[in-house]
Design an enzyme around this catalytic site. Structure first.
Site, PDB file in Angstrom:
ATOM      1  CE  LYS A 115      -4.240  -1.931   1.886  1.00  0.00           C
ATOM      2  NZ  LYS A 115      -5.325  -1.793   2.867  1.00  0.00           N
ATOM      3  CE  LYS A 217      -8.907 -10.397  -0.928  1.00  0.00           C
ATOM      4  NZ  LYS A 217      -8.448  -9.881   0.375  1.00  0.00           N
ATOM      5  CE  LYS A 220     -13.382  -3.152   0.684  1.00  0.00           C
ATOM      6  NZ  LYS A 220     -14.182  -3.254   1.908  1.00  0.00           N
TER       7      LYS A 220
END
Length: 354
Positions: A115, A217, A220
């Site tokens: 991240k 993966k 969203k």
């Protein structure tokens, strides 16, 4: 572990739309676990601050996660559903764990590296210390088990490291106060206050992948809507996304060994197995050797059958925001009682109160 009362804890961050991956990898399991365990399910809104959402996005996201919990079948009366920021003990214990956790432990966390990217100096301290707050979320209730996906196992390992170091460092005082249970750390027996929380990883689809790239993966945050099925998608949306899901020209294999080099095909079979509560092998017994032109419509029908009632109930609940807010407030009151008991003990153990 037998000296700690079995308790499940898990949390979902209120960012973006919940996907099929979130449902199959987490929420569906939450519903099943409440039949056999006492459960605490949390909307972890404090964690969401690491990505700096707008206040309106955070409010809407928190209500949406709570609505998904309820629509999927979680019982907020028998169990506890709340949002994290209403229970201040989460943040209080997180500071204690910031002082227990080691920099080296946090530096190794792959999620921070991913991240923060190359610009780690610009990443927030909150993003770096995120795992300490996650450990506090779990251990403020002395939870014994956490349902996690494969990508969260490292965070749970850090939670165990924090619990072990706390127990070891304060073993003598824990014993003097009569607050601990005997636990083995290596060759030593110490007085442990926090349990060594165990992961719960089960089922055929603990990790649901993108419909556009079977090596990634389902997320969203993916810019492509076609990469995921959202829990609030209509029946038409679900059917369209499965119809357009990436596959290959070969028919489905007769057994699992035939999936080598075919991640998209395996992902769709995994989804079918999880939705139908069966195994990959049983799906292949029915569809092995058949083309995707046969399998995809069957998968779409199954997904619509399983997900449409949840989507309909979510929309109904989100139209009744007062009900959702009352569920969260009631859950927070009940969670606060448990969390305050832990913090009272922890302050005594640390010498912050006497």
């Amino acid at each position: 572990m037998s000296s700690f009362a079995p308790l499940i804890f898990s949390g979902v961050q209120p960012t973006g739309n919940l996907t099929l991956g979130n449902y199959l990898g987490a929420i569906k399991k939450f519903v099943a676990l409440q039949e056999t365990h006492d459960c605490i399910y949390c909307v972890v809104d404090l964690h969401a601050l690491t990505i700096n959402p707008s206040p309106k996005e955070l409010v809407n996201g928190t209500r949406s996660i709570a609505a998904a919990f309820l629509a999927a079948g979680i019982d907020p009366v028998k169990h506890i559903v709340f949002n994290q920021s209403r229970v201040h003990q989460h943040a209080e214990l997180a500071w204690v764990f910031n002082c227990v956790a080691r920099m080296g432990w946090l530096n190794r966390m792959t999620q921070f590296k991913e991240k923060a990217g190359k610009d780690r100096e610009n990443a927030s301290v909150g993003l770096f210390a995120y795992p300490a707050l996650m450990a506090a979320d779990i251990l403020v209730y002395r939870a014994t088990h956490v349902p996690v996906g494969d990508d969260q196992k490292q965070h749970l390992e850090l939670t165990r490291d924090v619990a072990q170091k706390f127990n070891y460092d304060y073993s003598d005082h824990i014993g003097e106060l009569g607050l601990g249970v005997p636990m083995e750390i290596g060759e030593e027996t110490v007085n442990g206050y926090f349990p060594m929380t165990e992961p719960v990883i089960e089922g055929p689809a603990t990790r649901i992948m993108s419909l556009r790239d079977g090596t990634k993966k389902m997320s969203k945050s993916d810019p492509s809507e076609l990469s995921r099925i959202n829990l609030t998608d209509t029946a038409d949306d679900i059917a369209k996304k499965i119809r357009k899901a990436k596959t290959d020209p070969e028919p489905l294999p007769g057994d699992s060994g035939g999936f080598e080099g075919r991640p998209e095909a395996e992902n769709l079979v995994n989804i079918y197995a999880a939705l139908s509560e069966t195994t990959k092998e049983e799906v292949l017994r029915e569809f092995g050797g058949k083309q995707f032109s046969v399998f995809k419509p069957a998968l779409a029908d199954l997904a619509v059958e399983k997900l449409s009632p949840i989507a309909d109930e979510m929309r109904r609940l989100l139209d009744d925001k007062g009900h959702i807010d009352s569920v969260l407030a009631n859950g927070a009151e009940r969670a606060s009682v448990l969390a305050e008991k832990t913090m009272t003990d922890v302050k005594k153990i640390l010498g912050l109160s006497w």
